[in-house]
Design a protein around this motif. Structure first.
Motif, PDB file in Angstrom:
ATOM      1  N   GLU A  23       0.874  -1.179   0.000  1.00  0.00           N
ATOM      2  CA  GLU A  23       0.000   0.000   0.000  1.00  0.00           C
ATOM      3  C   GLU A  23       0.907   1.225   0.000  1.00  0.00           C
ATOM      4  O   GLU A  23       1.777   1.336   0.860  1.00  0.00           O
ATOM      5  CB  GLU A  23      -0.885  -0.027   1.255  1.00  0.00           C
ATOM      6  CG  GLU A  23      -1.564   1.287   1.601  1.00  0.00           C
ATOM      7  CD  GLU A  23      -2.466   1.815   0.491  1.00  0.00           C
ATOM      8  OE1 GLU A  23      -3.398   1.112   0.082  1.00  0.00           O
ATOM      9  OE2 GLU A  23      -2.209   2.951   0.020  1.00  0.00           O
ATOM     10  N   SER A  37     -12.018   2.918   0.780  1.00  0.00           N
ATOM     11  CA  SER A  37     -12.931   1.922   1.357  1.00  0.00           C
ATOM     12  C   SER A  37     -13.132   2.207   2.843  1.00  0.00           C
ATOM     13  O   SER A  37     -14.218   1.986   3.388  1.00  0.00           O
ATOM     14  CB  SER A  37     -12.365   0.507   1.181  1.00  0.00           C
ATOM     15  OG  SER A  37     -12.237   0.197  -0.187  1.00  0.00           O
ATOM     16  N   LEU A  45     -18.673  -1.460  -3.751  1.00  0.00           N
ATOM     17  CA  LEU A  45     -17.978  -2.362  -2.825  1.00  0.00           C
ATOM     18  C   LEU A  45     -18.422  -3.813  -2.986  1.00  0.00           C
ATOM     19  O   LEU A  45     -17.647  -4.733  -2.713  1.00  0.00           O
ATOM     20  CB  LEU A  45     -18.196  -1.892  -1.383  1.00  0.00           C
ATOM     21  CG  LEU A  45     -17.389  -0.648  -1.003  1.00  0.00           C
ATOM     22  CD1 LEU A  45     -17.854  -0.081   0.331  1.00  0.00           C
ATOM     23  CD2 LEU A  45     -15.897  -0.956  -0.954  1.00  0.00           C
TER      24      LEU A  45
HETATM   25  C1  LIG Z   1     -17.860   8.984   1.289  1.00  0.00           C
HETATM   26  C2  LIG Z   1     -17.894   7.728   0.475  1.00  0.00           C
HETATM   27  C3  LIG Z   1     -18.874   6.783   0.723  1.00  0.00           C
HETATM   28  C4  LIG Z   1     -18.929   5.629  -0.055  1.00  0.00           C
HETATM   29  N1  LIG Z   1     -19.845   4.663   0.259  1.00  0.00           N
HETATM   30  C5  LIG Z   1     -19.902   3.543  -0.472  1.00  0.00           C
HETATM   31  C6  LIG Z   1     -20.791   2.492  -0.119  1.00  0.00           C
HETATM   32  O1  LIG Z   1     -21.456   2.521   0.925  1.00  0.00           O
HETATM   33  N2  LIG Z   1     -20.857   1.406  -0.946  1.00  0.00           N
HETATM   34  C7  LIG Z   1     -20.100   1.318  -2.087  1.00  0.00           C
HETATM   35  O2  LIG Z   1     -20.245   0.345  -2.825  1.00  0.00           O
HETATM   36  N3  LIG Z   1     -19.185   2.265  -2.397  1.00  0.00           N
HETATM   37  C8  LIG Z   1     -19.062   3.354  -1.611  1.00  0.00           C
HETATM   38  N4  LIG Z   1     -18.117   4.292  -1.900  1.00  0.00           N
HETATM   39  C9  LIG Z   1     -17.180   4.013  -2.993  1.00  0.00           C
HETATM   40  C10 LIG Z   1     -16.116   3.010  -2.468  1.00  0.00           C
HETATM   41  O3  LIG Z   1     -15.497   3.550  -1.330  1.00  0.00           O
HETATM   42  C11 LIG Z   1     -15.053   2.689  -3.504  1.00  0.00           C
HETATM   43  O4  LIG Z   1     -15.662   2.253  -4.660  1.00  0.00           O
HETATM   44  C12 LIG Z   1     -14.153   1.574  -2.935  1.00  0.00           C
HETATM   45  O5  LIG Z   1     -13.440   2.086  -1.854  1.00  0.00           O
HETATM   46  C13 LIG Z   1     -13.213   1.003  -3.961  1.00  0.00           C
HETATM   47  O6  LIG Z   1     -12.481   0.005  -3.322  1.00  0.00           O
HETATM   48  P1  LIG Z   1     -11.105  -0.514  -3.928  1.00  0.00           P
HETATM   49  O7  LIG Z   1     -10.642  -1.598  -3.052  1.00  0.00           O
HETATM   50  O8  LIG Z   1     -11.271  -0.783  -5.366  1.00  0.00           O
HETATM   51  O9  LIG Z   1     -10.107   0.703  -3.843  1.00  0.00           O
HETATM   52  P2  LIG Z   1      -9.730   1.768  -2.751  1.00  0.00           P
HETATM   53  O10 LIG Z   1     -10.578   1.694  -1.554  1.00  0.00           O
HETATM   54  O11 LIG Z   1      -9.646   3.046  -3.499  1.00  0.00           O
HETATM   55  O12 LIG Z   1      -8.269   1.318  -2.315  1.00  0.00           O
HETATM   56  C14 LIG Z   1      -7.189   1.362  -3.205  1.00  0.00           C
HETATM   57  C15 LIG Z   1      -5.914   1.469  -2.407  1.00  0.00           C
HETATM   58  O13 LIG Z   1      -4.805   1.318  -3.288  1.00  0.00           O
HETATM   59  C16 LIG Z   1      -3.794   2.242  -2.916  1.00  0.00           C
HETATM   60  N5  LIG Z   1      -2.922   2.468  -4.077  1.00  0.00           N
HETATM   61  C17 LIG Z   1      -3.181   3.191  -5.182  1.00  0.00           C
HETATM   62  N6  LIG Z   1      -2.147   3.120  -6.041  1.00  0.00           N
HETATM   63  C18 LIG Z   1      -1.205   2.338  -5.455  1.00  0.00           C
HETATM   64  C19 LIG Z   1       0.086   1.890  -5.857  1.00  0.00           C
HETATM   65  N7  LIG Z   1       0.611   2.211  -7.034  1.00  0.00           N
HETATM   66  N8  LIG Z   1       0.792   1.105  -5.002  1.00  0.00           N
HETATM   67  C20 LIG Z   1       0.270   0.761  -3.784  1.00  0.00           C
HETATM   68  N9  LIG Z   1      -0.951   1.165  -3.367  1.00  0.00           N
HETATM   69  C21 LIG Z   1      -1.691   1.931  -4.205  1.00  0.00           C
HETATM   70  C22 LIG Z   1      -4.563   3.456  -2.467  1.00  0.00           C
HETATM   71  O14 LIG Z   1      -3.760   4.280  -1.641  1.00  0.00           O
HETATM   72  C23 LIG Z   1      -5.734   2.807  -1.725  1.00  0.00           C
HETATM   73  O15 LIG Z   1      -5.417   2.609  -0.372  1.00  0.00           O
HETATM   74  C24 LIG Z   1     -18.009   5.433  -1.111  1.00  0.00           C
HETATM   75  C25 LIG Z   1     -16.992   6.362  -1.328  1.00  0.00           C
HETATM   76  C26 LIG Z   1     -16.927   7.494  -0.530  1.00  0.00           C
HETATM   77  C27 LIG Z   1     -15.811   8.463  -0.770  1.00  0.00           C
END
Ligand SMILES: Cc1cc2nc3c(=O)[nH]c(=O)nc-3n(C[C@H](O)[C@H](O)[C@H](O)COP(=O)(O)OP(=O)(O)OC[C@H]3O[C@@H](n4cnc5c(N)ncnc54)[C@H](O)[C@@H]3O)c2cc1C
Length: 614
Positions: free
Chosen positions: A63, A72, A573
């Motif tokens: 990360e 997330s 999510l």
């Molecule tokens: C206020 C808010 C409320 C929300 N509520 C909901 C909900 O209730 N239900 C829902 O479905 N969605 C919701 N969402 C959307 C949801 O949060 C995102 O779609 C979800 O977090 C995506 O998950 P992910 O695991 O794909 O990526 P992320 O949670 O974005 O995690 C990706 C991680 O990868 C890391 N990263 C990036 N590039 C690199 C790299 N090159 N090397 C190492 N690490 C890296 C980032 O720092 C991050 O920690 C909400 C969003 C917000 C902002």
């Protein structure tokens, strides 16, 4: 109890009961071996890592931020999972209904293969994660699909919320989890979950609510007295991340924060690992089975916003809720290897209107407007004082309306307008309902007040005559619960977001007499839909549609199966957990197919140093 050092330095896993070291990762080494390298620690990366670890694979998760969880951890944590066991599985829902519903919502961008894979596996994935980790979800019985007028929509069956989690179980690693958004906490760090909010709005009238609120306050005071910078009761997305992280710690998975990925490494066509920059130095990670890109959405990066969001390119306002560590670097890594990026979806991002709360230090906080627009006595107007759309439309499509309405204009700013009675009944944006205080928001300029509508329009700098006319026309019909202009409250989804006690239409009431209040709103996002092109289990594809062996993308790093639409609460999510699970399962299956039983001890062969792909 097991503890692992999550940050920097040597990654050491110790059994604190015996104080004996049982597994050691010495960061002085220059080359590390694992089966699966997961890049990114959001819900998708954590679900991939948990599944892979449970299936016997050795996992390293990197990360590049200082904290685990990404967006997330600041999210609502809700998942949209058709046929989930909490709702009785196939007894109350069917694959056919869910797939048909998604086909109708998504329209031209419907990808049958990926959508069917999702619907057929989402409930299994959630059950697997619940049965094999600390993850725990409960059905949100009052939450309905967003297009209840479409065939196949359900009410209270498909959206689930993460069960609150006691962060003290993470021990010293609690502080390694990304904190919720400051604007979503009260009393200096107390988080409120969806199910807590009704208790706060009725604790002066209901004994159970009073007890609930007092219990929360007592725990929060205890936490602060014990020196925690925020409450240890984790809710929503924070609970989701805390729960999965605890499982990874217990399963001895290496979690390297502050670790960026410099290059993916491949030999011939196959991706074999990565070169990473760990705080202890440049390291090579050999991933013998696969590398999984779980780097999330790209909208924390202004350049990527300009590349993918047409209104930003046109110079209009846009604010993302995402931290700048969501920089889209995963897309760049994949592009370098010839991976394809899908930007053909109906919308490139998951939009929400946002308002901006000024802070004394000159910075600001963002507040998403998910549901307040749907309340009775609330309208949204433009600079001419005219309403622009049905305010109860879901947040993603409402921004679509904002963008259509402002297409040829320089500004995409709009105004939420209400009156005193409704402000105190429901709150607005970050402004709390009664008995919460509104004065801090008037003082910092977030909330504007006018004794009359003309007075308010003057403070907003919008057309006063237009606003007066709009409210008069609105109120003349609203008295009977009608909205001939936009039919606000016309669907079950809209009515569920209103106030059931407001009859005859839960979403419509006259603003009535002043004083009046307003908040400025602009387009924003909670993540992105455009992303890496993948097949139905997350294998990364090239423009020609061929797979890049050894490389997967999951979560919002991959292009959304929802085709740029938002069918229900948890539509991001739900797929993040499901495709994380599916990718890991596929990788484990391939390991078995190659006659290497992943779940049995086996020798890990160290690859000779590999030249990074140029
Ligand atoms: C206020 C808010 C409320 C929300 N509520 C909901 C909900 O209730 N239900 C829902 O479905 N969605 C919701 N969402 C959307 C949801 O949060 C995102 O779609 C979800 O977090 C995506 O998950 P992910 O695991 O794909 O990526 P992320 O949670 O974005 O995690 C990706 C991680 O990868 C890391 N990263 C990036 N590039 C690199 C790299 N090159 N090397 C190492 N690490 C890296 C980032 O720092 C991050 O920690 C909400 C969003 C917000 C902002």
């Amino acid at each position: 109890m097991l503890h692992t050092m999550l940050v920097d330095g040597p990654c050491l896993l110790v059994n604190s009961n015996t104080a004996t070291e049982i597994w050691k990762f010495d960061m002085r080494d220059e080359v590390f071996d694992c089966d699966v390298l997961v890049i990114g620690s959001g819900a998708a990366g954590l679900a991939t890592a948990v599944t892979a670890a449970v299936l016997g694979l050795k996992v390293i998760l990197t990360e590049h931020a200082a904290h685990i969880g990404g967006p997330s951890a600041i999210s609502g944590g809700e998942v949209w999972v058709p046929l989930n066991r909490q709702a009785g599985g196939s007894a109350n829902d069917s694959e056919e209904a869910a797939i048909g519903y998604l086909a109708r919502v998504i329209g031209d961008n419907f990808d049958r293969d990926r959508v069917e894979t999702y619907v057929r596996n989402a409930a299994t994935a959630l059950a697997f994660l619940e049965d094999n980790s600390h993850l725990k979800y409960e059905l949100l019985e009052t939450v309905v699909d967003y297009f209840t007028d479409l065939e196949g929509a359900t009410k209270g069956l498909r959206s689930l919320g993460a069960v609150p989690f006691d962060g003290r179980r993470l021990g010293k690693h609690f502080k390694t989890i990304r904190s919720p958004m400051p604007a979503s906490m009260i009393f200096g760090g107390m988080s409120l979950g969806r199910l807590d909010i009704p208790h706060f709005s009725r604790f002066t009238r209901s004994l159970p609510s009073l007890l609930h609120v007092c219990g929360m306050l007592a725990k929060h005071m205890r936490d602060r007295l014990l020196g925690h910078r925020r409450g240890t009761r984790m809710v929503m997305g924070n609970a989701l991340v805390g729960r999965l992280t605890l499982t990874l710690i217990e399963r001895k998975v290496a979690l390297w924060t502050n670790t960026s990925t410099l290059e993916l490494v491949r030999r011939h066509d196959r991706v074999l690992g990565a070169i990473v920059a760990h705080p202890s130095g440049r390291r090579q990670v050999n991933a013998h089975r696969a590398v999984v890109i779980a780097t999330g959405s790209f909208s924390g990066n202004r350049q990527k916003q300009i590349e993918f969001l047409p209104h930003v390119r046109a110079g209009q306002q846009h604010r993302s809720h995402l931290p700048d560590t969501n920089d889209g670097s995963g897309l760049d890594l994949v592009r370098k290897l010839g991976g394809s990026i899908d930007n053909t979806l109906v919308q490139p991002a998951a939009f929400t209107p946002v308002s901006i709360i000024p802070r004394p230090d000159g910075a600001d906080w963002l507040t998403p407007h998910f549901g307040d627009r749907a309340k009775p006595g609330v309208i949204v107007v433009d600079g001419s004082g005219n309403r622009i759309a049905n305010e109860a439309t879901n947040y993603h499509d409402f921004v679509g309306q904002m963008l259509r309405h402002s297409a040829s204009k320089a500004s995409a700013e709009f105004y939420l307008v209400t009156s005193h009675r409704h402000l105190r009944a429901y709150g607005l944006g970050r402004v709390p309902a009664s008995p919460g205080r509104i004065s801090p928001f008037l003082r910092n300029g977030y909330l504007l007040k006018g004794q009359t509508l003309s007075d308010l329009a003057g403070k907003l700098g919008i057309d006063a005559e237009g606003l007066v006319k709009t409210v008069a026309a609105h109120d003349s019909h609203a008295i009977r619960g009608d909205d001939p202009l936009f039919n606000k409250g016309g669907t079950a989804y809209e009515r569920a977001a209103g106030d059931a006690a407001n009859e005859p239409n839960p979403c419509v009431a006259p603003l009535g007499k002043g004083p009046f209040y307003a908040i400025r709103m602009i387009p924003g996002d909670i993540g992105t839909f455009a992303g890496i092109r993948v097949d139905s289990v997350g294998r990364v594809l090239t423009d020609r549609g061929t797979e890049i062996p050894g490389l997967f993308a999951v979560g919002t790093a991959a292009s959304s199966i929802m085709g740029g639409t938002y069918p229900g609460a948890g539509a991001m999510l739900g797929p993040a957990l499901t495709f994380g699970y599916l990718a890991a399962k596929t990788i484990a299956q391939e390991a078995t197919d190659h006659k290497t039983l992943a779940h049995e001890p086996r020798e890990v062969v160290t690859c000779p140093p590999l030249a990074p792909q140029s």
